[in-house]
Design an enzyme around this catalytic site. Structure first.
Site, mmCIF file in Angstrom:
data_model
loop_
_atom_site.group_PDB
_atom_site.id
_atom_site.type_symbol
_atom_site.label_atom_id
_atom_site.label_comp_id
_atom_site.label_asym_id
_atom_site.label_seq_id
_atom_site.Cartn_x
_atom_site.Cartn_y
_atom_site.Cartn_z
ATOM 1 N N CYS A 24 0.841 -1.204 0.000
ATOM 2 C CA CYS A 24 0.000 0.000 0.000
ATOM 3 C C CYS A 24 0.881 1.261 0.000
ATOM 4 C CB CYS A 24 -0.942 -0.084 1.204
ATOM 5 S SG CYS A 24 -2.167 1.213 1.255
ATOM 6 N N HIS A 63 -8.007 -5.491 -1.347
ATOM 7 C CA HIS A 63 -6.785 -4.839 -0.855
ATOM 8 C C HIS A 63 -6.141 -5.630 0.298
ATOM 9 C CE1 HIS A 63 -4.240 -1.283 -0.379
ATOM 10 N NE2 HIS A 63 -4.359 -1.453 0.928
ATOM 11 N N ASP A 99 -9.569 -4.154 -5.549
ATOM 12 C CA ASP A 99 -9.077 -3.200 -4.553
ATOM 13 C C ASP A 99 -9.896 -1.915 -4.609
ATOM 14 O OD1 ASP A 99 -7.537 -1.580 -2.905
ATOM 15 O OD2 ASP A 99 -5.650 -2.432 -3.624
#
Lengths: 149, 357
Positions: free
Chosen positions: B148, B331, B302
């Site tokens: 991320c 995600h 995601d």
């Protein structure tokens, strides 16, 4: 991300469609249910599973509502409103902090920013010590390799 | 007996069962949740500075591959999502493959850390960690895996110090921020005055981020998740995983104000990284300088970092050895779903092994 990119008519249409889909499913479920049937016993009775029906209804509601909410949350109207709320709460927080700082200063007490400054200095000292340790390690290695040569 | 009365009887029976399940769910999820142990793969802390801790996982093979892997998680939430619990751990899968693993735990920033910026996190913390790992492992280069925001920062680091990195793995890393995503709308300059926010709050309060993430999928996060928990209340494995995930989701931490301000401004609002215009401490972050082997992992569903935001990365770098995997998960699922742990991560391990000799 301008206002013109968001089609409100399309949004309301989708919202209506989602509501309509969910409601039609609920009505269909109800009208088809053996509960409305006056027949007693029979094959239909054993087939009927109220939990499965409710799950199906829930799944339709979940999908359609998610789709509609997703569209709404992505809309510039929501983005702007959220931004405004955050902005106003920031202003309020800043005002409260200033009042608190002034009050503590008047009482000759250390404020939060005073404590934060001290802690930040401690962190800087720790970082410098780490750098010095690394330097000592480097010098040690250099010395050892010179000795070995 | 008429159908109607048998129907009502079955409804009453179902309602009784539902009441028992509901009470059990309430007890487990809210009233008396059992203690869930997370991040328990054996490790030791090999470096600390301020709140940062560098964890080194004990190898489980006699001779791990010589190039160590550093895992860099986002500054939001805790990094133990990569080592959630036995059987749900990316760390565990890669350790079994023989990878020597280090993980950066950023710790919980205090108010005194509000001034830590991208420069400090990248040029100080990550650089310091890389040097330490090189020294401890005896390897001239390291592999980096960023998740991320940690992935975006890993890409920045690799562009600034290409000589340090042998392999780069990005997991759902935002690179192009002008794509269709909710955070891109909310974080847009016209909506969000990040200066005013950071000036007032200092560090970003964890509640602010958590509410934001919940709002992104309100039905799933506030309704469906609990419906699913209720339905699976008698499945012990499901309950354990659910509670571990709940612990992680609610274990939010603040983000240092300055790094948040810069990340929102430079990435979300000005999209400088993808345009090769981002400067950190005056030095240009030029993605074209990345030449190492790159594996770009993207989660197909995601909602936090839309796939299009990560997809562009391999087109912007100079690496010859590069691969993108778009995996059908979300995600977080990329790190914790049983499917990805069984299927994707062993593949990632093999990819890394080939390049860690």
């Amino acid at each position: 991300m301008g206002e013109e990119k968001f089609d409100y008519a399309e949004y309301y249409k989708k919202f209506y469609e989602a509501w309509e889909k969910t409601m039609s499913e609920a009505i269909e479920m109800w009208t088809k249910s053996p509960f409305l049937s006056t027949r007693e016993g029979g094959e239909k009775e054993s087939e009927f599973d109220p939990v499965a029906y409710y799950k199906k209804f829930y799944s339709i509601w979940e999908n359609s509502m998610s789709e509609v909410l997703d569209m709404w949350l992505k809309s510039p109207f929501f983005g702007a409103s959220l931004g405004k709320a955050v902005e106003k709460s920031s202003e309020f927080k800043k005002y409260l902090d200033e009042v608190m700082e002034r009050s503590l200063k008047n009482l000759h007490l250390p404020t939060k920013s005073d404590i934060d400054r001290i802690l930040a200095s401690v962190n800087k000292i720790e970082a410098k010590i780490n750098d010095l340790w690394d330097k000592i390690e480097e010098l040690k290695t250099e010395k050892e390799s010179t000795r070995a040569e | 007996m008429s159908f109607q009365s048998s129907y009502f009887e079955s409804l009453i029976r179902e309602a009784e069962k539902a009441k028992q399940k509901f009470e059990k769910s309430l007890e487990l999820a809210l009233l008396n949740p059992p203690e869930v142990k997370v991040g328990i793969t054996p490790h030791e802390v090999v470096f600390t500075e301020n709140k940062l801790r560098l964890l080194h996982y004990h190898p489980v093979v006699e001779k791990p591959y010589p190039v160590p892997l550093i895992m860099i998680f986002a500054l939001i939430n805790r990094p133990y999502i990569l080592d959630l619990r036995p059987g749900r751990s990316v760390v565990e899968v890669l350790l079994k493959k023989g990878i020597d693993i280090y993980l950066i735990d950023w710790g919980v920033p205090g108010d005194e850390d509000r001034h830590l910026n991208l420069d400090y996190y990248i040029n100080r913390y990550i650089k310091k960690v890389v040097n330490r790992v090189k020294k401890l492992s005896g390897s001239r280069q390291v592999s980096i895996m960023g998740y991320c925001m940690g992935g975006t920062m890993s890409a920045m680091y690799t562009a600034l110090y290409p000589e340090d990195v042998k392999n780069l793995i990005l997991m759902t890393a935002g690179i192009d921020f002008k794509v269709d995503g909710m955070l891109n709308v909310w974080g847009d300059k016209s909506n969000f005055d990040v200066d005013k926010f950071v000036d007032a709050f200092g560090n970003v309060p964890p509640e602010f981020l958590q509410v934001g993430f919940l709002l992104m999928k309100p039905i799933q996060n506030l309704v469906s998740k609990y419906v699913s928990f209720y339905e699976n209340i008698d499945n012990e494995q499901f309950v354990e995983n659910f509670l571990a995930m709940e612990k992680w989701i609610n274990d939010n931490i603040p983000v240092a104000g300055e790094v948040f301000r810069e990340f929102v401004k430079y990435c979300y609002q000005e999209n400088l990284l993808v345009e090769n215009k981002l400067r950190i401490n005056g030095k240009l972050v030029d993605l074209r300088k990345i030449t190492c082997s790159v594996l770009n992992l993207i989660a197909e569903h995601d909602h936090l970092v839309p796939p299009a935001s990560s997809l562009v990365f391999t087109d912007l770098i100079s690496s010859k050895d590069k691969e993108t995997i778009i995996y059908p998960t979300g995600h977080i699922g990329l790190a914790v779903s049983s499917k990805s742990l069984k299927d994707l991560w062993p593949r990632v391990g093999d990819w890394l092994i080939e390049r860690s000799k």
